[in-house]
Scaffold this motif. Structure first.
Motif, PDB file in Angstrom:
ATOM      1  N   ALA A  14       9.564   6.125  -9.991  1.00  0.00           N
ATOM      2  CA  ALA A  14      10.019   4.878  -9.381  1.00  0.00           C
ATOM      3  C   ALA A  14      11.149   5.104  -8.383  1.00  0.00           C
ATOM      4  N   ILE A  15      11.808   6.235  -8.443  1.00  0.00           N
ATOM      5  CA  ILE A  15      12.921   6.498  -7.517  1.00  0.00           C
ATOM      6  C   ILE A  15      12.437   6.541  -6.061  1.00  0.00           C
ATOM      7  N   PRO A  16      11.415   7.341  -5.708  1.00  0.00           N
ATOM      8  CA  PRO A  16      10.941   7.303  -4.317  1.00  0.00           C
ATOM      9  C   PRO A  16      10.343   5.950  -3.927  1.00  0.00           C
TER      10      PRO A  16
ATOM     11  N   PRO B 147       6.432  11.237  -3.101  1.00  0.00           N
ATOM     12  CA  PRO B 147       7.149  10.845  -1.885  1.00  0.00           C
ATOM     13  C   PRO B 147       6.486  11.309  -0.591  1.00  0.00           C
ATOM     14  N   LEU B 148       5.652  12.319  -0.657  1.00  0.00           N
ATOM     15  CA  LEU B 148       4.971  12.795   0.545  1.00  0.00           C
ATOM     16  C   LEU B 148       4.073  11.713   1.142  1.00  0.00           C
ATOM     17  N   CYS B 149       3.432  10.916   0.293  1.00  0.00           N
ATOM     18  CA  CYS B 149       2.587   9.817   0.770  1.00  0.00           C
ATOM     19  C   CYS B 149       3.415   8.758   1.479  1.00  0.00           C
ATOM     20  N   GLY B 150       4.566   8.432   0.913  1.00  0.00           N
ATOM     21  CA  GLY B 150       5.439   7.454   1.549  1.00  0.00           C
ATOM     22  C   GLY B 150       5.939   7.931   2.896  1.00  0.00           C
TER      23      GLY B 150
ATOM     24  N   GLN C 215       0.834  -1.205   0.000  1.00  0.00           N
ATOM     25  CA  GLN C 215       0.000   0.000   0.000  1.00  0.00           C
ATOM     26  C   GLN C 215       0.867   1.252   0.000  1.00  0.00           C
ATOM     27  N   MET C 216       1.950   1.233   0.783  1.00  0.00           N
ATOM     28  CA  MET C 216       2.842   2.391   0.835  1.00  0.00           C
ATOM     29  C   MET C 216       3.552   2.600  -0.495  1.00  0.00           C
ATOM     30  N   GLU C 217       3.985   1.524  -1.127  1.00  0.00           N
ATOM     31  CA  GLU C 217       4.671   1.636  -2.411  1.00  0.00           C
ATOM     32  C   GLU C 217       3.728   2.155  -3.493  1.00  0.00           C
ATOM     33  N   THR C 218       2.502   1.661  -3.513  1.00  0.00           N
ATOM     34  CA  THR C 218       1.524   2.105  -4.514  1.00  0.00           C
ATOM     35  C   THR C 218       1.189   3.584  -4.329  1.00  0.00           C
ATOM     36  N   ALA C 219       0.953   3.988  -3.093  1.00  0.00           N
ATOM     37  CA  ALA C 219       0.631   5.397  -2.838  1.00  0.00           C
ATOM     38  C   ALA C 219       1.812   6.304  -3.154  1.00  0.00           C
ATOM     39  N   THR C 220       3.026   5.832  -2.899  1.00  0.00           N
ATOM     40  CA  THR C 220       4.209   6.630  -3.220  1.00  0.00           C
ATOM     41  C   THR C 220       4.372   6.777  -4.722  1.00  0.00           C
TER      42      THR C 220
ATOM     43  N   ILE D  81      13.058   3.690  -2.838  1.00  0.00           N
ATOM     44  CA  ILE D  81      13.529   4.057  -1.498  1.00  0.00           C
ATOM     45  C   ILE D  81      12.578   3.513  -0.434  1.00  0.00           C
ATOM     46  N   VAL D  82      11.270   3.683  -0.660  1.00  0.00           N
ATOM     47  CA  VAL D  82      10.276   3.153   0.280  1.00  0.00           C
ATOM     48  C   VAL D  82      10.372   1.626   0.341  1.00  0.00           C
ATOM     49  N   TRP D  83      10.555   0.983  -0.807  1.00  0.00           N
ATOM     50  CA  TRP D  83      10.686  -0.469  -0.845  1.00  0.00           C
ATOM     51  C   TRP D  83      11.886  -0.927  -0.015  1.00  0.00           C
ATOM     52  N   GLY D  84      13.014  -0.243  -0.160  1.00  0.00           N
ATOM     53  CA  GLY D  84      14.213  -0.603   0.594  1.00  0.00           C
ATOM     54  C   GLY D  84      14.019  -0.439   2.087  1.00  0.00           C
ATOM     55  N   ILE D  85      13.364   0.644   2.490  1.00  0.00           N
ATOM     56  CA  ILE D  85      13.101   0.865   3.910  1.00  0.00           C
ATOM     57  C   ILE D  85      12.158  -0.209   4.448  1.00  0.00           C
TER      58      ILE D  85
END
Length: 142
Positions: A79-81, A26-29, A16-21, A84-88
């Motif tokens: 896809a860059i942000p 990036p603000l959503c993430g 859900q976080m990745e899709t919203a980001t 980053i969210v995926w890695g975190i």
């Protein structure tokens, strides 16, 4: 006190976080990661997400005005942000399987994710517009 049920902690899943980001920026993430860490009582992680995420957000918005950003496909730029969210999420966040297995956790509704996405998208557009006016005002470009 047997009749009182323990309230479940509602979390956003990594997907859900990745899709919203991806769709909302990036603000959503930043919001979703920090909200999850606050609910998990990991306030140090939440603060780090806000600080580092703010830097990434500023760089993301400044990158939108760079001439090279016009040559990069929009999906790659978005896809860059997400990466980053995926890695975190992969390294520091609770996994979807752990959320399912643990009885005290439950997932946030996809409608909540949709509303966060819309609000995040509107805020990012406002911030980019304000940043654009500021940059062009400082540089003297009409």
């Amino acid at each position: 006190m047997e009749g009182i049920e323990e309230q479940k902690i509602m979390l956003y899943s990594p997907r859900q976080m990745e899709t919203a980001t991806f769709f909302g920026g990036p603000l959503c993430g930043i919001y979703m990661l920090s909200a999850n860490y606050k609910r998990l009582e990991k306030l140090h992680y939440a603060l780090n997400v806000i600080l580092i995420g703010s830097i990434i957000l500023i760089l993301f918005m400044l990158g939108a005005f760079h001439p090279l950003s016009q040559k990069i496909p929009q999906a790659v730029y978005q896809a860059i942000p997400v990466s980053i969210v995926w890695g975190i999420c992969k390294k520091y966040h609770i996994s979807k399987e752990d959320i399912i297995e643990e009885q005290r956790y439950t997932f946030r509704s996809n409608w909540t994710v949709f509303f966060v996405l819309i609000i995040g998208l509107i805020l990012v557009l406002i911030l980019i517009t304000l940043l654009g006016f500021f940059i062009y005002g400082v540089l003297g470009v009409p």
